[in-house]
Design an enzyme around this catalytic site. Structure first.
Site, PDB file in Angstrom:
ATOM      1  N   ARG A  75      -4.594 -24.650 -99.899  1.00 17.50           N
ATOM      2  CA  ARG A  75      -3.229 -24.083 -99.592  1.00 17.50           C
ATOM      3  C   ARG A  75      -2.667 -23.434-100.904  1.00 17.50           C
ATOM      4  O   ARG A  75      -2.726 -24.042-102.039  1.00 17.50           O
ATOM      5  CB  ARG A  75      -2.208 -25.274 -99.158  1.00 17.50           C
ATOM      6  CG  ARG A  75      -1.030 -24.965 -98.594  1.00 17.50           C
ATOM      7  CD  ARG A  75      -0.229 -26.037 -98.348  1.00 17.50           C
ATOM      8  NE  ARG A  75      -0.512 -26.653 -97.191  1.00 17.50           N
ATOM      9  CZ  ARG A  75      -0.398 -27.961 -96.935  1.00 17.50           C
ATOM     10  NH1 ARG A  75       0.322 -28.829 -97.599  1.00 17.50           N
ATOM     11  NH2 ARG A  75      -0.834 -28.480 -95.917  1.00 17.50           N
ATOM     12  N   ARG A 144       6.819 -29.419-103.289  1.00 15.94           N
ATOM     13  CA  ARG A 144       5.707 -28.421-102.531  1.00 15.94           C
ATOM     14  C   ARG A 144       6.131 -26.849-102.542  1.00 15.94           C
ATOM     15  O   ARG A 144       6.979 -26.775-103.463  1.00 15.94           O
ATOM     16  CB  ARG A 144       5.475 -29.026-101.091  1.00 15.94           C
ATOM     17  CG  ARG A 144       4.945 -30.399-100.955  1.00 15.94           C
ATOM     18  CD  ARG A 144       3.514 -30.473-101.171  1.00 15.94           C
ATOM     19  NE  ARG A 144       2.862 -31.870-100.858  1.00 15.94           N
ATOM     20  CZ  ARG A 144       2.439 -32.323 -99.745  1.00 15.94           C
ATOM     21  NH1 ARG A 144       2.443 -31.517 -98.597  1.00 15.94           N
ATOM     22  NH2 ARG A 144       2.088 -33.549 -99.735  1.00 15.94           N
ATOM     23  N   LYS A 210      10.173 -31.577-100.898  1.00 15.45           N
ATOM     24  CA  LYS A 210      10.177 -30.329-100.277  1.00 15.45           C
ATOM     25  C   LYS A 210      11.536 -29.565-100.477  1.00 15.45           C
ATOM     26  O   LYS A 210      12.549 -30.251-100.333  1.00 15.45           O
ATOM     27  CB  LYS A 210       9.819 -30.047 -98.879  1.00 15.45           C
ATOM     28  CG  LYS A 210       8.618 -30.532 -98.615  1.00 15.45           C
ATOM     29  CD  LYS A 210       7.945 -30.689 -96.863  1.00 15.45           C
ATOM     30  CE  LYS A 210       6.620 -31.150 -96.849  1.00 15.45           C
ATOM     31  NZ  LYS A 210       6.458 -31.202 -95.256  1.00 15.45           N
ATOM     32  N   CYS A 431       1.348 -27.154 -85.175  1.00 10.32           N
ATOM     33  CA  CYS A 431       0.531 -27.237 -86.375  1.00 10.32           C
ATOM     34  C   CYS A 431      -0.749 -27.090 -86.091  1.00 10.32           C
ATOM     35  O   CYS A 431      -1.338 -26.886 -85.100  1.00 10.32           O
ATOM     36  CB  CYS A 431       0.824 -28.714 -86.802  1.00 10.32           C
ATOM     37  SG  CYS A 431       0.222 -29.997 -85.661  1.00 10.32           S
ATOM     38  N   CYS A 437      -7.628 -31.488 -88.890  1.00  8.91           N
ATOM     39  CA  CYS A 437      -6.734 -32.491 -89.820  1.00  8.91           C
ATOM     40  C   CYS A 437      -7.234 -33.950 -89.261  1.00  8.91           C
ATOM     41  O   CYS A 437      -7.221 -34.366 -87.994  1.00  8.91           O
ATOM     42  CB  CYS A 437      -5.426 -32.285 -89.036  1.00  8.91           C
ATOM     43  SG  CYS A 437      -4.063 -33.543 -89.701  1.00  8.91           S
ATOM     44  N   CYS A 476       0.624 -34.850 -84.001  1.00 14.57           N
ATOM     45  CA  CYS A 476       0.795 -36.405 -84.469  1.00 14.57           C
ATOM     46  C   CYS A 476       2.446 -36.328 -84.742  1.00 14.57           C
ATOM     47  O   CYS A 476       2.907 -35.267 -84.709  1.00 14.57           O
ATOM     48  CB  CYS A 476      -0.133 -36.741 -85.300  1.00 14.57           C
ATOM     49  SG  CYS A 476       0.397 -36.108 -87.222  1.00 14.57           S
ATOM     50  N   CYS A 480       4.475 -31.499 -89.321  1.00 21.92           N
ATOM     51  CA  CYS A 480       4.118 -30.442 -89.882  1.00 21.92           C
ATOM     52  C   CYS A 480       4.827 -29.173 -88.896  1.00 21.92           C
ATOM     53  O   CYS A 480       5.032 -28.017 -89.480  1.00 21.92           O
ATOM     54  CB  CYS A 480       2.642 -30.239 -90.143  1.00 21.92           C
ATOM     55  SG  CYS A 480       2.219 -31.443 -91.220  1.00 21.92           S
TER      56      CYS A 480
END
Length: 555
Positions: A75, A144, A210, A431, A437, A476, A480
């Site tokens: 990323r 992040r 974040k 996501c 993932c 989940c 995200c």
């Protein structure tokens, strides 16, 4: 070095890992396995990488007694989500050679690549470096990617406000040179004092952090979902400062009531400039010193704020920064959406926002988005901006170049593709989830488009096809895709099963709530069919779907 013997593994590894070096370099050289050593997989996150494997192929490989098909997600650190044409070309060329054939625009306004083999990690990072990109702190227990409202059409002051994203990112960037040594073959630093880090010290943060910046009246970045949200305050056509909101975070664990989604709490206003940077820095240090380092499920800033209390947390920040927060300034959000199509900024430059479903920049039988953007990049006449809602903006197009760029968009049917996307689909996102993932309990980006098609049919049935209902899916409850702050949220609980969350407001001020648990597709569509019918009949004036379900189901 502090005593680490009683610390959890990750906390111990952070302290003992030689400023995030560990044995990563040695792990990469080990050709006997596609995986990294366990402790190195933890440290890799601080360099913007997650070790993953293809879960679709686990059973097949297990039957053949083969190691899992390991690869890495990488990323980028891209404050504000902006890329030059040169950078886009480099990423395009990596995708399909050193990774899967897809560029994934994330929900934090950056790009990640999937499927990078261990042997290709260093070459991939070296390509990044050649175009002035890196992945430092894109994952891990640090700050992040800093997000910001991306479209200059948002405000005449956009450029000034947008500049804060890169400045904050630089201020909160770890000082270690480990990334440069391991992946770029920089000579190992001799004097460790040169990389001493007064912010992160040797244990970094208790958990990820974040930061997001939004520009009213558009809450396009879901500012209250951030650990630290900055709301730009413009008075008399001047940026005067930012309202600070602390403690946002959307992840939780199903079945664990001590974990929960939380929207950030506004604690006051800070003047633009150095005071803003000082306040941001000290919010981070208070979290660093008070966050839970034993239970990671309790380690995010939201839990620190709730355990300390908002006022005590605020007082501690004020003590450290040497001045007090002013009373929060008034503002209003009136929308939470993208500006699709062509828009012109105050300088006369043009911006085209195109529809990219779930951020997947790739070529399919239906639409060749990757090829289109590559051809546009090859002109060298544009920049690219990623949005927090996984869309792409062809940006900074000079008036004399607009026709050329528009012709390419037309050639690849991008304009028609964008115009034909339904209202609900344009404002939806999902996501990554399966197959890569490791946290995913259910499908998300691979399944969501087909579910949306069936939801569109239901909306048409009830003559609601023009209703802008913010709808999101995650595989989940990790947050995200920001499902918890949508009007219709699907949160995966198991294969083919999703919790249906309803009642979030349209502007992002209110979380949604659990309505029905672990529904399959048939049950989801049955519930929505009934709810859309009730909404059509019983809504009050121009009431949004989120407000309607909140009023009728939860009050």
């Amino acid at each position: 070095m502090p005593d680490t013997k009683n610390l959890p593994l990750l906390e111990r590894v952070k302290v003992e890992g030689d400023a995030l070096r560990g044995t990563i370099a040695e792990s990469i050289k080990d050709e006997l396995t596609g995986a990294m050593r366990e402790e190195d997989t933890l440290l890799m996150k601080f360099h913007g990488m997650y070790q993953q494997d293809d879960r679709d192929r686990r059973e097949e490989r297990a039957q053949k007694k083969l190691e899992r098909l390991y690869s890495f997600m990488i990323r980028l650190r891209m404050p504000g989500g902006i890329l030059t044409s040169e950078q886009w070309i480099a990423l395009n060329n990596i995708a399909g050679t050193d990774s899967t054939d897809e560029l994934k625009i994330t929900t934090r306004q950056t790009i990640q690549l999937h499927g990078v083999l261990k042997s290709r990690l260093k070459p991939t990072h070296q390509v990044f470096n050649s175009v002035h990109l890196d992945t430092i702190a894109a994952c891990g227990d640090d700050n992040r990617n800093v997000t910001c409202s991306p479209n200059p059409v948002q405000s005449p002051l956009h450029e000034e406000i947008f500049s804060y994203a890169s400045k904050i990112s630089a201020m909160l960037k770890p000082k270690t040179r480990a990334y440069y040594e391991i992946f770029l073959d920089e000579e190992k630093i001799a004097d460790k004092k040169l990389e001493e880090d007064p912010l992160y010290r040797d244990s970094y943060l208790p958990r990820k952090f974040k930061v997001g910046i939004c520009i009213p009246p558009n809450n396009d970045i879901d500012v209250f979902g951030n650990d630290l949200g900055l709301i730009a305050i413009i008075e008399n056509d001047k940026l005067t400062g930012f309202n600070f909101a602390i403690g946002g975070g959307l992840a939780f664990t199903i079945g664990n009531p001590d974990t929960y989604a939380r929207l950030a709490t506004e604690i006051g206003f800070v003047e633009a400039g150095e005071k803003t940077f000082k306040a941001i820095y000290e919010v981070v240090t208070v979290q660093r010193d008070n966050g839970d380092r034993v239970d990671r499920k309790q380690a995010r800033l939201k839990y620190t704020v709730d355990k300390m209390g908002v006022e005590k947390f605020k007082e501690e920040v004020e003590k450290r920064m040497g001045f007090k927060f002013q009373k929060a300034k008034p503002y209003a959000f009136t929308k939470r959406e993208e500006y699709y199509g062509w828009q012109q900024d105050v300088k006369g430059n043009w911006f085209y926002t195109l529809f990219v479903e779930n951020g997947r920049v790739m070529d399919t039988e239906q639409i060749a988005i990757k090829s289109a953007l590559y051809k546009i990049a090859k002109t060298g006449k544009v920049n690219f901006r990623c949005t927090v809602n996984q869309k792409a903006i062809v940006s900074d197009v000079k008036p004399e170049d607009k026709e050329e760029i528009n012709d390419i968009l037309e050639e690849f049917n991008i304009i028609q593709h964008t115009q034909n996307a339904s209202v609900i689909r344009k404002n939806a996102m999902a996501c990554v989830a399966l197959p890569t993932c490791p946290l995913a309990l259910a499908e998300s980006q691979r399944y969501f488009p087909s579910l949306l098609t069936k939801i569109e049919t239901l909306l048409s049935k009830h003559h609601l096809e023009n209703e802008n209902i913010i709808t999101r899916m995650t595989g989940c409850p990790n947050g995200c895709g920001r499902s918890s702050v949508s009007e219709i949220g699907f949160i995966g609980t198991g294969p083919g099963k999703y919790n249906l969350n309803l009642g979030g407001d349209h502007l992002g001020y209110r979380l949604n709530k659990l309505y029905k648990e672990s529904l399959d597709e048939v049950s989801i569509l049955s519930e929505l069919d009934s709810l859309f019918g009730q909404f059509k009949t019983n809504r009050i004036n121009a009431e949004s779907f989120g407000d309607f379900t909140f009023r009728t189901l939860f009050n």
